[in-house]
Motif scaffolding. Structure first.
Motif, PDB file in Angstrom:
ATOM      1  N   SER A 137       0.810  -1.219   0.000  1.00 45.80           N
ATOM      2  CA  SER A 137       0.000   0.000   0.000  1.00 45.80           C
ATOM      3  C   SER A 137       0.844   1.270   0.000  1.00 45.80           C
ATOM      4  CB  SER A 137      -0.944   0.011   1.215  1.00 45.80           C
ATOM      5  OG  SER A 137      -0.210  -0.029   2.426  1.00 45.80           O
ATOM      6  N   THR A 138       2.027   1.204   0.605  1.00 43.18           N
ATOM      7  CA  THR A 138       2.894   2.380   0.665  1.00 43.18           C
ATOM      8  C   THR A 138       3.577   2.694  -0.660  1.00 43.18           C
ATOM      9  OG1 THR A 138       4.646   0.909   1.449  1.00 43.18           O
ATOM     10  CG2 THR A 138       3.366   2.107   3.129  1.00 43.18           C
ATOM     11  N   HIS A 139       3.467   1.798  -1.635  1.00 42.23           N
ATOM     12  CA  HIS A 139       4.212   1.959  -2.880  1.00 42.23           C
ATOM     13  C   HIS A 139       3.314   1.917  -4.116  1.00 42.23           C
ATOM     14  CE1 HIS A 139       7.520   1.164  -0.151  1.00 42.23           C
ATOM     15  NE2 HIS A 139       8.364   1.495  -1.104  1.00 42.23           N
ATOM     16  N   ARG A 140       2.039   2.171  -3.940  1.00 40.05           N
ATOM     17  CA  ARG A 140       1.135   2.144  -5.085  1.00 40.05           C
ATOM     18  C   ARG A 140       1.204   3.448  -5.867  1.00 40.05           C
ATOM     19  NH1 ARG A 140      -3.489  -0.967  -1.527  1.00 40.05           N
ATOM     20  NH2 ARG A 140      -2.311  -2.925  -1.462  1.00 40.05           N
ATOM     21  N   SER A 141       0.716   3.382  -7.104  1.00 34.49           N
ATOM     22  CA  SER A 141       0.706   4.535  -8.025  1.00 34.49           C
ATOM     23  C   SER A 141       2.120   5.014  -8.350  1.00 34.49           C
ATOM     24  CB  SER A 141      -0.118   5.689  -7.428  1.00 34.49           C
ATOM     25  OG  SER A 141      -1.450   5.275  -7.194  1.00 34.49           O
ATOM     26  N   ARG A 142       3.055   4.076  -8.373  1.00 38.31           N
ATOM     27  CA  ARG A 142       4.439   4.422  -8.729  1.00 38.31           C
ATOM     28  C   ARG A 142       4.940   3.564  -9.884  1.00 38.31           C
ATOM     29  NH1 ARG A 142       7.164   4.817  -2.731  1.00 38.31           N
ATOM     30  NH2 ARG A 142       8.972   5.596  -3.884  1.00 38.31           N
ATOM     31  N   GLY A 143       4.029   2.908 -10.572  1.00 42.50           N
ATOM     32  CA  GLY A 143       4.390   2.123 -11.746  1.00 42.50           C
ATOM     33  C   GLY A 143       4.979   0.772 -11.459  1.00 42.50           C
ATOM     34  N   LEU A 144       4.897   0.309 -10.206  1.00 43.73           N
ATOM     35  CA  LEU A 144       5.556  -0.947  -9.854  1.00 43.73           C
ATOM     36  C   LEU A 144       4.767  -2.179 -10.295  1.00 43.73           C
ATOM     37  CD1 LEU A 144       6.999  -0.003  -6.364  1.00 43.73           C
ATOM     38  CD2 LEU A 144       8.175  -0.106  -8.577  1.00 43.73           C
ATOM     39  N   ALA A 145       3.443  -2.103 -10.267  1.00 44.24           N
ATOM     40  CA  ALA A 145       2.647  -3.227 -10.771  1.00 44.24           C
ATOM     41  C   ALA A 145       2.934  -3.445 -12.250  1.00 44.24           C
ATOM     42  CB  ALA A 145       1.155  -2.979 -10.542  1.00 44.24           C
ATOM     43  N   VAL A 146       2.978  -2.347 -12.997  1.00 43.21           N
ATOM     44  CA  VAL A 146       3.302  -2.442 -14.420  1.00 43.21           C
ATOM     45  C   VAL A 146       4.707  -2.999 -14.602  1.00 43.21           C
ATOM     46  CG1 VAL A 146       3.614  -1.152 -16.554  1.00 43.21           C
ATOM     47  CG2 VAL A 146       1.748  -0.562 -15.015  1.00 43.21           C
ATOM     48  N   ALA A 147       5.649  -2.549 -13.785  1.00 44.65           N
ATOM     49  CA  ALA A 147       7.045  -2.954 -13.951  1.00 44.65           C
ATOM     50  C   ALA A 147       7.241  -4.444 -13.724  1.00 44.65           C
ATOM     51  CB  ALA A 147       7.930  -2.154 -12.998  1.00 44.65           C
ATOM     52  N   VAL A 148       6.688  -4.986 -12.644  1.00 45.42           N
ATOM     53  CA  VAL A 148       6.921  -6.408 -12.361  1.00 45.42           C
ATOM     54  C   VAL A 148       6.191  -7.283 -13.370  1.00 45.42           C
ATOM     55  CG1 VAL A 148       7.451  -6.069  -9.936  1.00 45.42           C
ATOM     56  CG2 VAL A 148       5.075  -6.495 -10.609  1.00 45.42           C
ATOM     57  N   LYS A 149       4.981  -6.864 -13.754  1.00 42.58           N
ATOM     58  CA  LYS A 149       4.273  -7.665 -14.752  1.00 42.58           C
ATOM     59  C   LYS A 149       4.957  -7.548 -16.106  1.00 42.58           C
ATOM     60  CE  LYS A 149      -0.294  -9.276 -15.802  1.00 42.58           C
ATOM     61  NZ  LYS A 149      -1.711  -9.226 -15.394  1.00 42.58           N
ATOM     62  N   ALA A 150       5.450  -6.363 -16.417  1.00 43.53           N
ATOM     63  CA  ALA A 150       6.186  -6.175 -17.666  1.00 43.53           C
ATOM     64  C   ALA A 150       7.409  -7.075 -17.718  1.00 43.53           C
ATOM     65  CB  ALA A 150       6.597  -4.714 -17.816  1.00 43.53           C
ATOM     66  N   LEU A 151       8.128  -7.190 -16.609  1.00 47.28           N
ATOM     67  CA  LEU A 151       9.310  -8.039 -16.594  1.00 47.28           C
ATOM     68  C   LEU A 151       8.932  -9.496 -16.810  1.00 47.28           C
ATOM     69  CD1 LEU A 151      12.334  -8.302 -16.306  1.00 47.28           C
ATOM     70  CD2 LEU A 151      12.036  -8.487 -13.824  1.00 47.28           C
ATOM     71  N   SER A 152       7.810  -9.926 -16.236  1.00 40.53           N
ATOM     72  CA  SER A 152       7.379 -11.309 -16.448  1.00 40.53           C
ATOM     73  C   SER A 152       7.069 -11.558 -17.919  1.00 40.53           C
ATOM     74  CB  SER A 152       6.160 -11.629 -15.582  1.00 40.53           C
ATOM     75  OG  SER A 152       4.961 -11.038 -16.069  1.00 40.53           O
ATOM     76  N   VAL A 153       6.412 -10.597 -18.553  1.00 38.69           N
ATOM     77  CA  VAL A 153       6.073 -10.742 -19.968  1.00 38.69           C
ATOM     78  C   VAL A 153       7.334 -10.732 -20.835  1.00 38.69           C
ATOM     79  CG1 VAL A 153       4.937  -9.606 -21.920  1.00 38.69           C
ATOM     80  CG2 VAL A 153       3.743  -9.811 -19.732  1.00 38.69           C
ATOM     81  N   VAL A 154       8.221  -9.771 -20.594  1.00 40.17           N
ATOM     82  CA  VAL A 154       9.446  -9.671 -21.381  1.00 40.17           C
ATOM     83  C   VAL A 154      10.278 -10.940 -21.245  1.00 40.17           C
ATOM     84  CG1 VAL A 154      11.673  -8.492 -21.522  1.00 40.17           C
ATOM     85  CG2 VAL A 154       9.562  -7.163 -21.378  1.00 40.17           C
ATOM     86  N   THR A 155      10.435 -11.416 -20.017  1.00 41.07           N
ATOM     87  CA  THR A 155      11.274 -12.589 -19.773  1.00 41.07           C
ATOM     88  C   THR A 155      10.722 -13.819 -20.482  1.00 41.07           C
ATOM     89  OG1 THR A 155      11.939 -11.715 -17.618  1.00 41.07           O
ATOM     90  CG2 THR A 155      12.269 -14.073 -17.997  1.00 41.07           C
ATOM     91  N   LEU A 156       9.428 -14.074 -20.325  1.00 40.36           N
ATOM     92  CA  LEU A 156       8.855 -15.269 -20.931  1.00 40.36           C
ATOM     93  C   LEU A 156       8.725 -15.134 -22.448  1.00 40.36           C
ATOM     94  CD1 LEU A 156       6.190 -16.384 -18.295  1.00 40.36           C
ATOM     95  CD2 LEU A 156       8.540 -17.141 -18.614  1.00 40.36           C
ATOM     96  N   ALA A 157       8.481 -13.917 -22.925  1.00 42.70           N
ATOM     97  CA  ALA A 157       8.438 -13.720 -24.377  1.00 42.70           C
ATOM     98  C   ALA A 157       9.802 -13.995 -24.999  1.00 42.70           C
ATOM     99  CB  ALA A 157       7.978 -12.301 -24.698  1.00 42.70           C
ATOM    100  N   ASP A 158      10.849 -13.580 -24.319  1.00 41.32           N
ATOM    101  CA  ASP A 158      12.201 -13.857 -24.808  1.00 41.32           C
ATOM    102  C   ASP A 158      12.496 -15.356 -24.810  1.00 41.32           C
ATOM    103  OD1 ASP A 158      12.736 -11.208 -25.288  1.00 41.32           O
ATOM    104  OD2 ASP A 158      13.839 -10.875 -23.418  1.00 41.32           O
ATOM    105  N   GLU A 159      11.757 -16.122 -23.998  1.00 40.76           N
ATOM    106  CA  GLU A 159      11.934 -17.574 -23.942  1.00 40.76           C
ATOM    107  C   GLU A 159      10.988 -18.306 -24.893  1.00 40.76           C
ATOM    108  OE1 GLU A 159      11.492 -18.692 -19.865  1.00 40.76           O
ATOM    109  OE2 GLU A 159      13.208 -17.497 -19.192  1.00 40.76           O
TER     110      GLU A 159
END
Length: 208
Positions: A137-159
């Motif tokens: 809750s202390t770290h919402r609205s800072r783009g972190l949900a997008v960032a971690v999900k983006a990394l999951s997509v990028v990593t698996l897409a590269d695989e």
């Protein structure tokens, strides 16, 4: 106990059930992302780099960090919007460890060593399905949900993964915006209909 049915929002049987006294108990959705080969995913990669530039450590987690995932999920459990179709059970430490088993992968963001955002995803051949994404809750609205999900997509897409699925409660507007930012498109909507048990009313469960 109330009776519950989950069906597509456009199911022809919905009108019949509602006419018979069934009431709406929740709405949910499913979304899909298809990437090209080779994947570019420029927006996703940029989201990861933006979070890193802001000072967060964004990376894939290891099973030995399951306790940090468990702690974060305990801290955010009450914040998940409730629908009968998207209800999440409490994630204990054993369940957190299973997220890393088989084809499960977990990605997170750290702030000075504290896990503040996490997403869990499971690969199923050329498809991958997100289990959940949460942010402290202390770290919402800072783009972190997008960032971690983006990394999951990028990593698996590269695989070699080419299609990604996800979903959630209609009430969670932030989740919808986050997925749309990564290119997910909603392709189905669901409704949960309730029929009260004979002789008694019903109450909406507390959000989880």
């Amino acid at each position: 106990m109330d009776e519950m049915r989950v069906l597509r929002a456009d199911d022809p049987g919905r009108a019949e059930l509602e006419a018979a006294g069934w009431t709406l108990a929740g709405e949910s959705w499913g979304a899909r992302l298809t990437v090209a080969a080779p994947p570019r995913l420029l927006e996703a990669r940029a989201a990861v780099e933006a979070a890193r530039a802001a000072g967060f450590e964004v990376r894939e987690l290891r099973e030995v960090e399951a306790d940090a995932v468990n702690e974060l999920e305990a801290a955010t459990q009450a914040d998940y919007p409730y629908t009968p179709a998207t209800a999440r059970e409490h994630l204990d430490l054993d369940a957190a460890r299973t997220l890393f088993a088989g084809d499960g992968r977990v990605f997170g963001a750290f702030d000075d060593g504290l896990l503040v955002a996490v997403t869990a995803i499971e690969r199923r051949g050329g498809h991958a399905e997100t289990d959940f994404t949460s942010v402290r809750s202390t770290h919402r609205s800072r783009g972190l949900a997008v960032a971690v999900k983006a990394l999951s997509v990028v990593t698996l897409a590269d695989e070699g993964v080419r299609t990604f699925g996800t979903g959630g409660a209609q009430a969670n507007a932030g989740s919808i915006r986050m997925n749309e930012a990564l290119g997910y498109e909603i392709h189905e909507r669901w409704v949960s209909l309730r029929r009260a048990a004979a002789g008694g009313g019903s109450t909406e469960p507390a959000g989880i």
